[in-house]
Write a protein that holds these residues in place. Structure first.
Motif, PDB file in Angstrom:
ATOM      1  N   PHE A 257       0.830  -1.210   0.000  1.00  0.00           N
ATOM      2  CA  PHE A 257       0.000   0.000   0.000  1.00  0.00           C
ATOM      3  C   PHE A 257       0.864   1.259   0.000  1.00  0.00           C
ATOM      4  O   PHE A 257       0.615   2.206  -0.754  1.00  0.00           O
ATOM      5  CB  PHE A 257      -0.913  -0.012   1.232  1.00  0.00           C
ATOM      6  CG  PHE A 257      -1.718   1.242   1.419  1.00  0.00           C
ATOM      7  CD1 PHE A 257      -2.443   1.802   0.388  1.00  0.00           C
ATOM      8  CD2 PHE A 257      -1.742   1.884   2.662  1.00  0.00           C
ATOM      9  CE1 PHE A 257      -3.191   2.959   0.565  1.00  0.00           C
ATOM     10  CE2 PHE A 257      -2.469   3.046   2.860  1.00  0.00           C
ATOM     11  CZ  PHE A 257      -3.199   3.587   1.799  1.00  0.00           C
ATOM     12  N   LYS A 258       1.920   1.273   0.816  1.00  0.00           N
ATOM     13  CA  LYS A 258       2.780   2.457   0.893  1.00  0.00           C
ATOM     14  C   LYS A 258       3.577   2.662  -0.391  1.00  0.00           C
ATOM     15  O   LYS A 258       3.818   3.801  -0.807  1.00  0.00           O
ATOM     16  CB  LYS A 258       3.718   2.344   2.099  1.00  0.00           C
ATOM     17  CG  LYS A 258       3.005   2.489   3.433  1.00  0.00           C
ATOM     18  CD  LYS A 258       3.946   2.806   4.575  1.00  0.00           C
ATOM     19  CE  LYS A 258       4.748   1.640   5.011  1.00  0.00           C
ATOM     20  NZ  LYS A 258       5.509   1.913   6.267  1.00  0.00           N
ATOM     21  N   LEU A 259       3.983   1.565  -1.032  1.00  0.00           N
ATOM     22  CA  LEU A 259       4.728   1.687  -2.288  1.00  0.00           C
ATOM     23  C   LEU A 259       3.845   2.284  -3.374  1.00  0.00           C
ATOM     24  O   LEU A 259       4.262   3.206  -4.101  1.00  0.00           O
ATOM     25  CB  LEU A 259       5.238   0.313  -2.729  1.00  0.00           C
ATOM     26  CG  LEU A 259       6.049   0.291  -4.022  1.00  0.00           C
ATOM     27  CD1 LEU A 259       7.297   1.149  -3.889  1.00  0.00           C
ATOM     28  CD2 LEU A 259       6.415  -1.144  -4.408  1.00  0.00           C
ATOM     29  N   VAL A 260       2.629   1.768  -3.490  1.00  0.00           N
ATOM     30  CA  VAL A 260       1.688   2.302  -4.484  1.00  0.00           C
ATOM     31  C   VAL A 260       1.383   3.760  -4.182  1.00  0.00           C
ATOM     32  O   VAL A 260       1.373   4.613  -5.086  1.00  0.00           O
ATOM     33  CB  VAL A 260       0.388   1.473  -4.493  1.00  0.00           C
ATOM     34  CG1 VAL A 260      -0.673   2.152  -5.363  1.00  0.00           C
ATOM     35  CG2 VAL A 260       0.657   0.065  -5.001  1.00  0.00           C
ATOM     36  N   ALA A 261       1.143   4.072  -2.902  1.00  0.00           N
ATOM     37  CA  ALA A 261       0.841   5.451  -2.513  1.00  0.00           C
ATOM     38  C   ALA A 261       2.019   6.367  -2.817  1.00  0.00           C
ATOM     39  O   ALA A 261       1.835   7.497  -3.287  1.00  0.00           O
ATOM     40  CB  ALA A 261       0.501   5.508  -1.025  1.00  0.00           C
ATOM     41  N   GLY A 262       3.240   5.894  -2.555  1.00  0.00           N
ATOM     42  CA  GLY A 262       4.423   6.702  -2.819  1.00  0.00           C
ATOM     43  C   GLY A 262       4.610   6.997  -4.285  1.00  0.00           C
ATOM     44  O   GLY A 262       4.971   8.114  -4.675  1.00  0.00           O
ATOM     45  N   ILE A 263       4.351   5.980  -5.128  1.00  0.00           N
ATOM     46  CA  ILE A 263       4.508   6.168  -6.579  1.00  0.00           C
ATOM     47  C   ILE A 263       3.407   7.063  -7.136  1.00  0.00           C
ATOM     48  O   ILE A 263       3.671   8.023  -7.872  1.00  0.00           O
ATOM     49  CB  ILE A 263       4.494   4.797  -7.292  1.00  0.00           C
ATOM     50  CG1 ILE A 263       5.731   3.986  -6.886  1.00  0.00           C
ATOM     51  CG2 ILE A 263       4.458   4.978  -8.807  1.00  0.00           C
ATOM     52  CD1 ILE A 263       5.719   2.551  -7.384  1.00  0.00           C
TER      53      ILE A 263
END
Length: 293
Positions: free
Chosen positions: A26-32
């Motif tokens: 979730f954090k990776l997708v949100a960061g990208i």
């Protein structure tokens, strides 16, 4: 560590793995999607937790094995080995994040970066809540079963929560006209991670080098021994922490006129009372000397 405690540690570890996989994704997708370097760094930190938890599980599994011919004192130190490996991974992860942040700050590349979106802030808040909850859950069971490896994993959760706080601050500043703060937040995250790795490493090493028990623990043992009828003094007491267990060597004084059977009974009473009152004591040797003024 008995089988019941080992099962508890494994159950907590499984929960940790599932939580970290979902949260890091979730954090990776949100960061990208939200263009936040701090959130991407935080996602990498959470992802490293998955591998670290596997190491904790292996360490606990081996540490729980019974003593054998080659290892007559058991395998408790394998938990410390797992904690050392965990600390090393944590430190490398933190330094990598810090290096990326320093390069971004020195090059000024943050200036052309897009302003982090609201999704990044939402991911940071979610991470803080979830990882802090995982910290308290894991720490509770680490204390309950006296597991140094599980405690190290708990502090890994806490370092992730703190890094998410740093990411959130950086994201909010970046959204309000200070894009450099997103990179600065990544640098702060690096410091949190490295500090956590140092604490984990130091605790593990202390337990691997046969460090003595805390003075207050030894004093409590002394007071208990002196309460026994027939014990006239303590000539020597040595303690050492082996993994998460305690080994004790003690020499007591007794009336030299007593029979061998009588002094043996005194030593047995001292031995049994220490093991009963101090559950972490795995082995104790009691030697009896004749009392002298």
């Amino acid at each position: 560590m008995d089988q019941g405690f080992q099962k508890t540690a494994m159950r907590v570890s499984y929960i940790s793995i599932v939580t970290n996989v979902l949260l890091s994704a979730f954090k990776l997708v949100a960061g990208i999607v939200a263009h936040s370097g701090a959130m991407i760094s935080d996602a990498v930190h959470s992802a490293s937790d998955v591998f670290s938890t596997f190491i904790v599980m292996i360490g606990i599994k081996i540490a729980g094995k019974d003593s054998d011919k080659e290892h007559p004192y058991g395998h408790e130190r394998m938990e410390c080995v797992a904690a050392v490996i965990l600390a090393t991974i944590l430190c490398i992860t933190g330094l990598g994040i810090g290096r990326t942040a320093i390069i971004a700050i020195k090059s000024g590349s943050y200036g052309s970066a897009a302003v982090p979106g609201l999704l990044a802030a939402i991911a940071a808040v979610s991470s803080i809540i979830i990882k802090e909850g995982m910290f308290w859950l894991t720490r509770y069971y680490a204390r309950k079963i006296d597991s140094s490896a599980l405690m190290a994993d708990a502090w890994h959760h806490r370092s992730d929560a703190l890094s998410s706080v740093g990411a959130l601050i950086g994201i909010l500043f970046a959204r309000n006209g200070y894009p450099v703060m997103d990179a600065v937040a990544s640098l702060v995250i690096c410091l949190f991670i490295v500090k956590a790795s140092y604490d984990i490493f130091k605790d593990a090493i202390d337990k691997m080098v046969d460090k003595a028990c805390p003075p207050e623990t030894e004093e409590s043992m002394r007071k208990l021994v002196l309460t026994h009828e027939g014990v006239m003094g303590i000539d020597l007491m040595r303690t050492r922490v082996f993994g998460n267990k305690i080994y004790v060597e003690i020499e007591i004084s007794a009336d030299g006129e007593k029979t061998l059977n009588e002094t043996h009974d005194i030593a047995e009473e001292v031995h049994d009372s220490i093991e009963r009152e101090f559950p972490k004591v795995k082995h104790i040797t009691v030697h009896v000397n004749p009392w002298s003024e």
